[in-house]
Design a protein around this motif. Structure first.
Motif, short mmCIF file in Angstrom:
data_model
loop_
_atom_site.label_atom_id
_atom_site.label_comp_id
_atom_site.label_asym_id
_atom_site.label_seq_id
_atom_site.Cartn_x
_atom_site.Cartn_y
_atom_site.Cartn_z
N ARG A 50 0.83 -1.20 0.00
CA ARG A 50 0.00 0.00 0.00
C ARG A 50 0.88 1.26 0.00
O ARG A 50 0.67 2.19 -0.77
N ASP A 51 1.88 1.25 0.89
CA ASP A 51 2.79 2.41 0.96
C ASP A 51 3.54 2.59 -0.35
O ASP A 51 3.77 3.70 -0.80
N LEU A 52 3.94 1.46 -0.93
CA LEU A 52 4.71 1.51 -2.17
C LEU A 52 3.90 2.16 -3.29
O LEU A 52 4.39 3.03 -4.01
N LEU A 53 2.65 1.73 -3.42
CA LEU A 53 1.81 2.29 -4.48
C LEU A 53 1.53 3.77 -4.22
O LEU A 53 1.23 4.53 -5.12
N ARG A 54 1.64 4.16 -2.96
CA ARG A 54 1.40 5.56 -2.63
C ARG A 54 2.69 6.39 -2.62
O ARG A 54 2.69 7.55 -2.24
N HIS A 55 3.78 5.75 -3.00
CA HIS A 55 5.03 6.50 -3.13
C HIS A 55 5.02 7.15 -4.51
O HIS A 55 5.47 6.57 -5.48
N TYR A 56 4.49 8.36 -4.56
CA TYR A 56 4.27 8.99 -5.86
C TYR A 56 5.55 9.62 -6.38
O TYR A 56 6.40 10.05 -5.61
N PRO A 57 5.66 9.72 -7.71
CA PRO A 57 6.84 10.36 -8.29
C PRO A 57 6.93 11.83 -7.88
O PRO A 57 5.91 12.48 -7.66
N ARG A 58 8.15 12.33 -7.75
CA ARG A 58 8.37 13.76 -7.51
C ARG A 58 7.94 14.55 -8.72
O ARG A 58 7.49 15.67 -8.65
N ARG A 59 8.26 13.98 -9.86
CA ARG A 59 7.91 14.63 -11.12
C ARG A 59 7.98 13.57 -12.21
O ARG A 59 8.37 12.44 -11.96
N HIS A 60 7.59 13.97 -13.40
CA HIS A 60 7.70 13.07 -14.54
C HIS A 60 8.55 13.73 -15.60
O HIS A 60 8.64 14.95 -15.67
#
Ligand code: ADP
Ligand code: MG
Length: 712
Positions: A50-60
């Motif tokens: 769950r935490d991993l999927l919520r580790h969002y990119p800083r930017r693309h």
């Protein structure tokens, strides 16, 4: 809650078997992770899928197009596709080794370079003749067109390349973890676990606001099909986050707003006259307006939950006193909670002094602090319990077990950002739905007020008492210190007093005390042998601290060397000079608070910030401090420089735990989320019904500490 917790044992047996797949699977059992990487991921607060999927990119980064090497420009970011021609290790002067790899795409040749990674040479030698993709910033260097430390991968015609030919996520990292590793891990987790991610937003709402469904959003926030899809995904996730927060605030506010729950105070006869007699000065217009707002709120049958916001020195204490007077004249007790003993003490002194001027001191005020001897403490606690104490002032000692009020009607919390929501709640529990006033010295940008204090009404003191002169602030470097001390001497000879604030050493309180002691000694022996130098720090005994503050207030000390214990609230009008050592160790908000200790009297005040300014960031902070005294401007800048999570320790207080929303950028979404959340709670305060089941559960999970009494 049951379906959220996967039994660990099962997970360990077969994490990849669909039957036991769960978002709560521990991170080390995720494909491609293992114990070592799990440690690194833990540092990023990633413990489960769950935490991993919520580790969002800083930017693309948009790497959908390959650039032609011949048409690259210095400074641009680009993705190139070309054939490896050669790989060499080149020695430079300082015994550094640069690995230089030449890549040709038909239009031209580029040199990819890496420092001190000799082993890369062999890797690339094996790739000579093969095509690779590289992404990085283009530079004009000694070998012509160059890219230093690019990201790269071997180009496989049919594979799904994670790092090129697409919009690529760039994640926050930690030591021992690389972008391409994390991309692989997250991609793998998405393939396996995405179907388990639950939709919590009702369909009606999503349709109406044109929001993506959750699985599509999670997929596209990591590996978007296009920039547009990424934006849409982000919008959906930001909305969800802010909507949950606003729901929590709306539910809280609603439960406190219920009519008949709070006390209807009556306006005391002669209130205005009595207040005038108590105060040694005329209230400013802003203070008058705010007192009116508070009085109107207190006389209503709902609980008051109000934030009193006013810059340092704007005179919040007397407003608090006015509110306490209303409570006391209605036969209730009032409590004033301050974050430090020095500040509680100062409130006590100031308030008893003002009430003393009433002639008859019929309002008894007591001070309860942690350091009282047990006999005194027992006495104060008894007076509070019997109702003899009308105004109780104290530190968090006030909310400790064993302190019972006779009839608590008003709770005032000073300098809010030091207290968490839970402490605020604990003090309120000492009375039967008392009114509450939260005072904050730190101007908070409006957007943030809504976000953090969306459950409170807000009163703002936007005017300083008359006759205040703007504090002149100068930034000096270490080499100029002697000159600073000479100027200090001149001002002290004119009768002023000064604070010298020691460097902040966050790592160790002991070192901090040591630094303060050394500095005081240096000033006493080397610089000002004829002056009285005082020392104040957090590890001194309370009696000694009190004695020191008393002596300073009385003018017996010329220079007070202090740690940040003086940061909050200390009010000594004759102290008009402040020198802050190693000023760049402090954040903007803290510097503003510190500086607020001067500029409280009639004299021109000065603040000198000493530091070298070794980074852009610290130079920026010094420039802002030197150019403005406006707390709102500083707060906005602070937020911009530091990022919302770090704002005044709101992270610790557990209120503002935002993962993806950006307080500045997302104001439009915040406003919609707020409107929707409050409308929903108005219509359906308990979020009843099938459509809200998942939402309710998520709300409780996320804001369980927030006392959402209504939803249970
Ligand atoms: P803060 O809002 O930072 O807590 P204080 O309540 O400590 O500010 O007030 C700062 C100083 O201004 C105090 O010395 C106080 O006595 C004085 N003060 C407050 N209101 C007025 C006023 N209306 N006129 C003159 N002085 C005032
Ligand atoms: Mg104050």
């Amino acid at each position: 809650m049951a379906q959220f917790t996967a039994p660990d044992a099962q997970v360990k047996i077969a994490s990849s078997s669909p039957a036991y797949r769960s978002l709560d699977t521990e991170i080390q059992y995720v494909k491609g992770v293992g114990p070592r990487l799990a440690g690194a991921l833990n540092k990023l607060d990633i413990f489960s899928v769950r935490d991993l999927l919520r580790h969002y990119p800083r930017r693309h980064e948009d790497r959908t197009h390959f650039a032609r090497i011949a048409s690259l420009n210095h400074g641009e970011s680009a993705t190139i596709l070309g054939t490896v021609l050669s790989a060499d290790n080149v020695k430079t002067r300082g015994s550094l080794v640069i690995t230089k790899v030449a890549v040709d795409d038909g239009s031209g040749v580029i040199a990819l370079t890496w420092f001190n990674q000799k082993w890369l040479k062999d890797k690339f030698i094996k790739l000579i003749g093969r095509r690779i993709v590289a992404f990085g910033t283009v530079q004009a260097g000694r070998w012509g067109v160059e890219m230093a430390t690019p990201e790269w991968e071997v180009y496989e015609e049919n594979a799904d390349p994670l790092s090129s030919g697409r919009v690529v996520p760039v994640y926050p990292l930690t030591e021992g973890l690389f972008e391409d590793q994390l991309r692989k891990i997250i991609k793998g987790a998405l393939d396996l676990y995405l179907p388990l991610v639950e939709e919590i937003l009702p369909e009606e709402l999503r349709d109406r606001l044109d929001l993506m469904d959750i699985q599509e959003a999670v997929r596209n926030i990591h590996f978007p099909e296009s920039i547009e899809m990424m934006e849409a995904a982000r919008k959906r996730l930001v909305f969800e986050e802010l909507f949950l927060l606003q729901l929590a605030l709306a539910i809280r506010k609603r439960s406190m707003d219920a009519p008949g729950v709070g006390i209807s105070f009556a306006m005391p006869d002669n209130f205005a006259k009595e207040l005038k007699e108590i105060l040694p000065f005329e209230l400013t217009n802003a203070q008058k307006r705010v007192v009116k707002e508070i009085a109107a709120n207190m006389t209503r049958p709902q609980c008051m939950n109000r934030l009193l916001q006013g810059d340092v020195g704007s005179g919040k204490t007397v407003v608090a006193l006015a509110a306490m007077l209303i409570a006391v004249r209605n036969g209730y007790q009032a409590a004033l909670m301050a974050p430090t003993e020095i500040l509680a003490e100062q409130h006590y002194l100031g308030i008893t002094k003002m009430l003393g001027s009433l002639g008859v001191l019929d309002i008894s005020v007591d001070l309860l602090k942690g350091s009282l001897r047990s006999k005194q403490r027992t006495e104060v606690i008894q007076r509070i319990a019997s109702g003899q104490t009308k105004i109780a002032i104290g530190t968090h000692a006030l909310i400790q077990e064993g302190v019972e009020f006779h009839k608590l009607g008003l709770v005032i919390v000073d300098e809010q950002h030091r207290f968490g929501v839970m402490q605020r709640a604990a003090l309120m529990d000492k009375g039967l739905n008392p009114d509450m006033l939260v005072m904050t010295a730190t101007p908070i940008p409006r957007t943030l007020t809504l976000t953090v204090y969306g459950d409170l009404d807000v009163s703002i003191i936007d005017e300083l008492p008359p006759g205040r002169k703007k504090i002149r602030t100068h930034w000096k470097q270490y080499g100029e210190r002697r000159k600073v001390y000479q100027a200090l001497r001149t001002l002290i000879d004119q009768g002023r007093q000064a604070y010298v604030v020691c460097p902040l050493i966050e790592e160790s309180e002991k070192l901090q005390v040591r630094a303060a002691t050394d500095l005081a000694e240096f000033l006493q022996t080397e610089m000002f042998p004829d002056l009285k130098i005082g020392l104040l720090h957090g590890q001194m005994k309370t009696d000694d601290k009190d004695a020191m503050m008393t002596a300073f207030r009385a003018g017996e000390i010329n220079i007070l060397v202090s740690t940040t214990v003086i940061e909050v609230g200390v009010d000594v009008p004759n102290a008009s000079v402040m020198v802050v050592e190693d000023a760049d160790r402090f954040g903007l908000a803290q510097l503003h608070q510190l500086r607020g200790r001067v500029g409280r009297g009639e004299e021109q005040s000065f603040c000198v910030l000493i530091c070298e300014g070794n980074s852009d960031d610290s130079i920026k902070r010094m420039q802002i401090m030197s150019s403005t005294c406006d707390g709102f401007v500083i707060a906005e800048e602070d937020l911009r420089l530091r990022g919302p999570g770090e704002f005044y320790g709101t992270r610790q207080s557990g209120v503002l735990d935002l993962g993806i929303a950006d307080i500045f950028r997302d104001v439009p979404i915040l406003e919609i989320a707020r409107k929707e959340a409050f409308a929903l709670v108005d219509k359906n305060s308990e979020l009843r019904g099938e459509a809200f089941k998942a939402l309710r559960r998520q709300l409780l999970r996320k804001y369980e500490s927030f006392q959402l009494a209504v939803v249970s």
